[in-house]
Design an enzyme around this catalytic site. Sequence first.
Site, PDB file in Angstrom:
ATOM      1  CG  ASP A  90      -2.263   0.410   1.078  1.00 18.14           C
ATOM      2  OD1 ASP A  90      -2.606   0.822  -0.039  1.00 18.14           O
ATOM      3  OD2 ASP A  90      -3.041   0.303   2.048  1.00 18.14           O
ATOM      4  CD  GLU A 121      -6.706   5.241   0.765  1.00 15.08           C
ATOM      5  OE1 GLU A 121      -7.186   6.372   0.988  1.00 15.08           O
ATOM      6  OE2 GLU A 121      -6.417   4.423   1.653  1.00 15.08           O
ATOM      7  CD  GLU A 192     -12.245   0.848   3.285  1.00 12.31           C
ATOM      8  OE1 GLU A 192     -11.157   0.893   2.666  1.00 12.31           O
ATOM      9  OE2 GLU A 192     -12.319   0.918   4.534  1.00 12.31           O
TER      10      GLU A 192
HETATM   11  O1  KIV Z   1      -4.943  -0.675   4.415  1.00  8.07           O
HETATM   12  C1  KIV Z   1      -5.765  -1.586   4.270  1.00  8.07           C
HETATM   13  O2  KIV Z   1      -5.781  -2.589   5.003  1.00  8.07           O
HETATM   14  C2  KIV Z   1      -6.740  -1.448   3.196  1.00  8.07           C
HETATM   15  C3  KIV Z   1      -7.825  -2.467   3.085  1.00  8.07           C
HETATM   16  C4  KIV Z   1      -8.815  -2.354   4.185  1.00  8.07           C
HETATM   17  C5  KIV Z   1      -8.470  -2.462   1.753  1.00  8.07           C
HETATM   18  O3  KIV Z   1      -6.651  -0.546   2.440  1.00  8.07           O
END
Ligand code: KIV
Length: 274
Positions: A90, A121, A192
């Site tokens: 992420d 995002e 989400e």
């Molecule tokens: O950071 C995370 O765990 C997420 C998920 C909830 C999709 O973005």
Amino acid sequence: MTEALSRPRITVPLVMANKGSGKRLSMITAYDATFARIVDESGVDMILVGDSVGSVVQGVANTIPVTLEEMEYHVKLVSRANPRALVIGDLPFGSYQVNTEQAVRSAIRLVKAGAAAVKLEGGVTMFDTIAAISRVDIPVMGHIGLTPQSYHRMGGHRVQGRIDGREAGGRERLLEDAHSVEQSGAFAVVIEGVPRDLAKEITNKVSIPTIGIGAGPDCDGQVLVLHDILGLTQNTLKFTRKYADIRTTSVEACKQFVDEVRNGSWPDDDHSFH
Ligand code: KIV
């Protein structure tokens, strides 16, 4: 070796090929090697090293303080487990919003740390960013709807797409966001915190797999945060499910140790050297 650990390695093309196949995709978060091994043994398709590490591991209220260096570290820990599942890193807040060059540099760092793909995002505003990262052959997973990094704009973690309109968080805007993420070259998109019917409409309209969390059952796949699944958090959010109560088991195990130390029954002679 369990069947799950001898399964073929999950790749981005395999994930994309699932669209329309009827097989639902699963994704679980992990932040370290021990839990990544456990999650992988479940046979899950994708492991997300999520910036949710902020709330579930670091103890902060939202994902905004999480840094790229921290994400790099957690991606390294997870990839050391050498999972069969696809590892997605992420991109944290502030590591890709400045310009496309910053975004590409940040994505490269997560791939060098062991991720096979990155997630970020945003919808229409991220078109150029997703395209730029995809152009250097780093697969991108989009994330629309309740985007936790937009905490301040949303006024907290709020369900999105309940009101009509093209403003951020409006229903028509979310349809545009989904279309934009698909057109920019993303290989999949997380949806989400949106109403079930909207997630279904998006899933039917886009050609890439949709992975839902708080978006109902009609997405192409589902994701949950590991610590919620295990009952390690005290989260009572409507869209999570506790599949085990590891927190209670853990407190009881530690309490038993403390009691045995206090009453002198630990360690016993069997666990002592002679
Ligand atoms: O950071 C995370 O765990 C997420 C998920 C909830 C999709 O973005």
